[in-house]
Design a protein around this motif. Sequence first.
Motif, PDB file in Angstrom:
ATOM      1  N   ALA A 162       0.833  -1.205  -0.041  1.00 22.22           N
ATOM      2  CA  ALA A 162      -0.402   0.110   0.065  1.00 22.22           C
ATOM      3  C   ALA A 162       0.879   1.378  -0.088  1.00 22.22           C
ATOM      4  O   ALA A 162       0.589   2.169  -1.086  1.00 22.22           O
ATOM      5  N   ALA A 163       2.035   1.306   1.083  1.00 23.17           N
ATOM      6  CA  ALA A 163       2.871   2.395   0.872  1.00 23.17           C
ATOM      7  C   ALA A 163       3.601   2.629  -0.305  1.00 23.17           C
ATOM      8  O   ALA A 163       3.356   3.500  -0.630  1.00 23.17           O
ATOM      9  N   THR A 164       4.113   1.317  -0.846  1.00 22.44           N
ATOM     10  CA  THR A 164       4.760   1.674  -3.003  1.00 22.44           C
ATOM     11  C   THR A 164       3.845   2.996  -3.242  1.00 22.44           C
ATOM     12  O   THR A 164       3.504   3.431  -4.348  1.00 22.44           O
ATOM     13  N   LEU A 165       2.130   2.415  -3.393  1.00 18.84           N
ATOM     14  CA  LEU A 165       1.053   3.229  -4.146  1.00 18.84           C
ATOM     15  C   LEU A 165       0.902   4.624  -4.019  1.00 18.84           C
ATOM     16  O   LEU A 165      -0.383   5.373  -4.662  1.00 18.84           O
ATOM     17  N   LEU A 166       0.215   4.502  -2.454  1.00 21.77           N
ATOM     18  CA  LEU A 166       0.102   5.944  -1.792  1.00 21.77           C
ATOM     19  C   LEU A 166       0.684   7.305  -2.119  1.00 21.77           C
ATOM     20  O   LEU A 166       2.086   6.868  -1.770  1.00 21.77           O
ATOM     21  N   PRO A 167      -0.184   7.892  -2.178  1.00 23.74           N
ATOM     22  CA  PRO A 167       0.719   9.064  -1.769  1.00 23.74           C
ATOM     23  C   PRO A 167       0.187   9.619  -0.542  1.00 23.74           C
ATOM     24  O   PRO A 167      -0.237   9.306   0.855  1.00 23.74           O
ATOM     25  N   VAL A 168       1.374  11.044  -0.524  1.00 25.70           N
ATOM     26  CA  VAL A 168       1.358  12.068   1.012  1.00 25.70           C
ATOM     27  C   VAL A 168       0.312  12.386   1.476  1.00 25.70           C
ATOM     28  O   VAL A 168      -0.351  12.526   2.649  1.00 25.70           O
ATOM     29  N   ASP A 169      -0.549  13.128   0.819  1.00 25.38           N
ATOM     30  CA  ASP A 169      -1.636  13.546   0.085  1.00 25.38           C
ATOM     31  C   ASP A 169      -2.743  14.280  -0.344  1.00 25.38           C
ATOM     32  O   ASP A 169      -1.975  14.302  -1.977  1.00 25.38           O
ATOM     33  N   TRP A 170      -3.981  12.894  -0.834  1.00 27.26           N
ATOM     34  CA  TRP A 170      -4.391  13.037  -2.047  1.00 27.26           C
ATOM     35  C   TRP A 170      -4.733  14.691  -1.871  1.00 27.26           C
ATOM     36  O   TRP A 170      -4.810  14.326  -3.464  1.00 27.26           O
ATOM     37  N   ASP A 171      -4.670  15.573  -1.536  1.00 26.28           N
ATOM     38  CA  ASP A 171      -4.835  17.007  -1.534  1.00 26.28           C
ATOM     39  C   ASP A 171      -3.826  17.646  -2.940  1.00 26.28           C
ATOM     40  O   ASP A 171      -3.959  18.133  -4.355  1.00 26.28           O
ATOM     41  N   GLU A 172      -2.658  16.613  -3.199  1.00 27.38           N
ATOM     42  CA  GLU A 172      -1.534  16.740  -3.758  1.00 27.38           C
ATOM     43  C   GLU A 172      -1.413  16.113  -5.303  1.00 27.38           C
ATOM     44  O   GLU A 172      -1.365  15.999  -6.954  1.00 27.38           O
ATOM     45  N   THR A 173      -2.802  15.853  -5.391  1.00 28.30           N
ATOM     46  CA  THR A 173      -3.307  14.710  -7.041  1.00 28.30           C
ATOM     47  C   THR A 173      -4.279  14.834  -7.804  1.00 28.30           C
ATOM     48  O   THR A 173      -5.190  15.483  -7.003  1.00 28.30           O
ATOM     49  N   THR A 174      -4.195  14.437  -8.714  1.00 24.18           N
ATOM     50  CA  THR A 174      -4.882  14.950 -10.124  1.00 24.18           C
ATOM     51  C   THR A 174      -6.373  14.141  -9.503  1.00 24.18           C
ATOM     52  O   THR A 174      -7.713  15.268  -9.216  1.00 24.18           O
ATOM     53  N   ALA A 175      -6.425  12.997  -9.607  1.00 20.90           N
ATOM     54  CA  ALA A 175      -7.787  12.296  -8.183  1.00 20.90           C
ATOM     55  C   ALA A 175      -8.621  12.942  -7.653  1.00 20.90           C
ATOM     56  O   ALA A 175      -9.938  13.855  -7.303  1.00 20.90           O
ATOM     57  N   GLY A 176      -7.332  13.239  -6.473  1.00 21.88           N
ATOM     58  CA  GLY A 176      -7.970  13.865  -5.075  1.00 21.88           C
ATOM     59  C   GLY A 176      -8.480  15.868  -5.268  1.00 21.88           C
ATOM     60  O   GLY A 176      -8.780  16.178  -4.530  1.00 21.88           O
ATOM     61  N   LYS A 177      -8.117  16.681  -6.172  1.00 22.88           N
ATOM     62  CA  LYS A 177      -8.659  17.662  -6.247  1.00 22.88           C
ATOM     63  C   LYS A 177     -10.537  18.285  -6.497  1.00 22.88           C
ATOM     64  O   LYS A 177     -11.197  19.023  -6.528  1.00 22.88           O
ATOM     65  N   VAL A 178     -10.696  16.643  -6.602  1.00 31.21           N
ATOM     66  CA  VAL A 178     -11.933  16.225  -7.251  1.00 31.21           C
ATOM     67  C   VAL A 178     -12.825  16.466  -5.939  1.00 31.21           C
ATOM     68  O   VAL A 178     -13.798  17.173  -5.897  1.00 31.21           O
ATOM     69  N   THR A 179     -12.096  16.516  -4.684  1.00 32.42           N
ATOM     70  CA  THR A 179     -12.609  15.975  -3.151  1.00 32.42           C
ATOM     71  C   THR A 179     -11.680  16.823  -2.589  1.00 32.42           C
ATOM     72  O   THR A 179     -11.164  17.178  -1.374  1.00 32.42           O
ATOM     73  N   LEU A 180     -10.879  18.354  -3.089  1.00 38.80           N
ATOM     74  CA  LEU A 180      -9.646  18.809  -2.784  1.00 38.80           C
ATOM     75  C   LEU A 180     -10.706  19.807  -1.238  1.00 38.80           C
ATOM     76  O   LEU A 180     -11.588  20.395  -1.027  1.00 38.80           O
ATOM     77  N   GLY A 181      -9.190  19.593  -0.115  1.00 41.67           N
ATOM     78  CA  GLY A 181      -9.990  19.765   1.111  1.00 41.67           C
ATOM     79  C   GLY A 181     -10.792  19.071   1.526  1.00 41.67           C
ATOM     80  O   GLY A 181     -10.928  19.408   3.280  1.00 41.67           O
TER      81      GLY A 181
END
Length: 623
Positions: free
Chosen positions: A213-232
């Motif tokens: 899981a650690a190799t695949l996941l970001p530190v912060d979803w807000d910094e991902t393209t997909a995470g921008k949809v639910t930013l904050g």
Amino acid sequence: MNKYINRFFVTSAFAVVGLLGTTSCTDYLDKSPESDYQANDPYKNFMNFQGFTEELYNCIPVVSNSEYHTCFNYGEDVYWEPQEVRLQTRNVDNGDFWGWTTAYYGYPRSGGSAGTSNRRDKGDLWTNGWYAIRKANLGIANLENLVSATEEERNLIEGQLYFFRAWFHFMLMEWWGGIPYIDEVLSPDVNPTLPRLSWQECAEKCVSDFEHAATLLPVDWDETTAGKVTLGKNNMRINKIMALAYKGKTLLWAGSPLMNWASGGSREYNAELCKRGADALGEALQLTEKTKRYELADFSEYNDIFLLHNSNGKLNGVKESIFMENLLNYDSRWRWNMINDFRPQSIESSGIKNFPTANYVNYFGMKNGYPIKNMTQADAESGYDPTYPWKDRDPRFYKVIMFDGVKFKSTGGAGGSVELFTGGRESEEVNPNKGCFTGYMNSKLCPQLMNTIDGYKENNIMILNLMRLADVYLMYAEATAVGYGTPQSKAVTYSLTAVEAINKVRQRAGVASVLNKFLNNTIDFLSEVRRERAVELAFEGFRFMDLRRWMLLTQSPYTLKTKIEFDRADPNNYNYDAPEENPVKNLREVVLFERQYTDRHYWYPLPRKDVNIYEGFYQNPGW
């Protein structure tokens, strides 16, 4: 377990729309072809697959408020009113660990009346845990059906699934010991034959999944393209630091005396497992400090880590919370009965009363870093004086514990400050059933001014931290000292030594660093690590697990729960502005209860109906 696996197979098929592509007996109804859900619809794109995965977050247990009253501290830390028979803590005190299946109130498993527990009961870790493991395996088995997604989106889905599969196994293992590690989708038509693994065998499988899981996941979803949809709104989504920290926690637990003994080793630490745990925790801390993803809260905000009042929807935790219990209906949580339980009847008439034990409060040492050896005796070395027992204490003492003379109303003074001396207004002597029967009150999980006048009964939010940054520093200190051999050792992944890590937590609170007298060897140092965990993590649900994994649960004085009794030395000249400055006399510590435990009490028993399914799924020893 087969009952759960079969039931979960059916439940998950209908919990997610069209999950298994089942056909309806109403196919004759007029409808358009596109209204039929196909078997792979939940997995075909990121939005659908993330919707499937979201249910795993809803399976995280509600620890602190799964019923109107919830007990989740089962160490020697709190004492509930003894005449109350509906609480799991009463069963635990009396050695009846079957209480987790029968008690009306308590975590794990609080589903109201005994025997009615089902997956809707969010405090039921046993049922929800197995359901979540199956759901994670279904998702992993269908990753190949994620055909419309970017590489980032694929990694986010896969990382979450592997994290949750490991996390729910770990949570079950904490309470019930080694279990079968289910890493495939089992057929509901075939009886399971997977044997229970040792704790350390299970841990290695958890570690492998957390690593993946650690190799695949970001530190912060807000910094991902997909995470921008639910930013904050991504703060609680699974990330790389969570995976690394739980990998380290799993290894430290696996290397702890109980888990080492249960896996065929000695009743001592397994240094190699602790060393690996230190490296994982060190990696999590190094990444945390580099990115500032999590930070220790300023001490001025210390109580905001645990509880907020009138927050307008903001959650407690500041930036220190890494992993929280289920957020379901958080805006209506921790009100009325939950907070009423922490105040005696003279302040709040309703509630099932519980208070910090005197023996536990004794762990809160002096500001100068010295522990308190005996609360009834003066100690020239530490400066502790039983005539002024609450003077110059660890600053966290004043944030977490209410003692005699502390105000409970904004007005303060004689009518608005607690009387916890023997025979005082809030004491057990005045109200034997609903008075404060330990001499202390909790202000960590309940507003200090919780009363009918100042308005603190409503609009409280308390989401329990299942992991926060201070805990990671303390786990690192323990794992490093054991794994690398000395308090001055450091992991290869991190710059701080074991003692520097624990001092980082102390310095936040304004407490002196660990004294040199505890730094000569690991054994002495661990005594301070354990005391520091007791103080920093007080009443957050960690103590029972810690006592068990250290194999101290059956040992005195950890079997004792005590109260304090005393008189005010100068009641006519009482200083309500600085209650710690008031002298007391006749200070004494009295045993309220002594637990009678044997080795069988290191694990909860497994449900009888489940251990009868097949031979390899055997009961825990002594049950």
